[in-house]
Scaffold this active site. Structure first.
Site, short mmCIF file in Angstrom:
data_model
loop_
_atom_site.label_atom_id
_atom_site.label_comp_id
_atom_site.label_asym_id
_atom_site.label_seq_id
_atom_site.Cartn_x
_atom_site.Cartn_y
_atom_site.Cartn_z
N GLU A 295 0.82 -1.21 0.00
CA GLU A 295 0.00 0.00 0.00
C GLU A 295 0.86 1.27 0.00
OE1 GLU A 295 -3.72 -0.85 2.04
OE2 GLU A 295 -3.56 1.12 2.97
N ASP A 296 1.95 1.23 0.71
CA ASP A 296 2.68 2.48 0.97
C ASP A 296 4.11 2.57 0.45
OD1 ASP A 296 0.44 3.33 2.36
OD2 ASP A 296 1.18 2.62 4.29
#
Ligand code: ZN
Length: 180
Positions: free
Chosen positions: A65-66
């Site tokens: 996600e990051d």
């Protein structure tokens, strides 16, 4: 050295490198790795350290996600089981934030046991952060919304691990007390 120890040492090292430039949103701006090691420690305590795949997933759960990690990177380094677990707890970033939050409430119940445990540990860590180091610039209402949402997600995956759920309940009670 056992394969489990090797997996966890590599996962911790990789997670620290991937998130090296990131900080938590809180006013103390803690290094992001603190969140990941807290999630892994919560999972280790709750399961008696019996599931290295779960703990590796805990350390790596925000890489897709990051960071620039891909599913293939994770599968190659840590095997398909760990990669699939991380993918299971990753939001679809092409969707608007509110939709992603709604989907977490709706979809988490249908996920694997490990994914649900990971979600509970993640929300526990996040609620603790709301109390210890609230995100700079968040209004009381936004903080309260987050706490309510986190509880809704966790409610959908209860009944798997009493120790982990009570860690969440304690963090939730604390957050509610702080927010009045
Ligand atoms: Zn997280």
């Amino acid at each position: 050295m056992s394969a489990d120890v090797l997996l966890l040492a590599r996962a911790a090292d990789y997670a620290a490198r991937q998130h090296i430039a990131q900080r938590r949103k809180g006013e103390r701006a803690e290094p992001y790795i603190n969140h990941l090691t807290e999630v892994a420690a919560l999972l280790a305590e709750a399961t008696g350290g019996t599931d290295a795949t779960l703990l590796a997933g805990g350390l790596l759960h925000d890489t897709l996600e990051d960071t620039d990690s891909t599913y293939e990177d994770l599968a190659e380094r840590f095997g398909p089981e760990v990669a699939a677990l991380v993918a299971e707890v990753t939001d679809d970033k092409s969707l608007p934030k509110d939709e992603r939050k709604r989907l977490q409430i709706e979809k988490t119940a249908g996920k694997s046991r490990r994914a649900k445990l990971l979600k509970i540990a993640d929300k526990t860590s996040n609620l603790r952060s709301m109390v210890n180091s609230p995100p700079a610039g968040w209004t009381e209402a936004r903080l309260r919304d987050y706490v309510v949402w986190a509880e809704q997600v966790v409610r959908s995956c209860r009944g798997l691990n009493a120790a982990l759920e009570s860690a969440f309940d304690a963090a939730y009670a604390d957050a509610k007390r702080h927010l009045g």
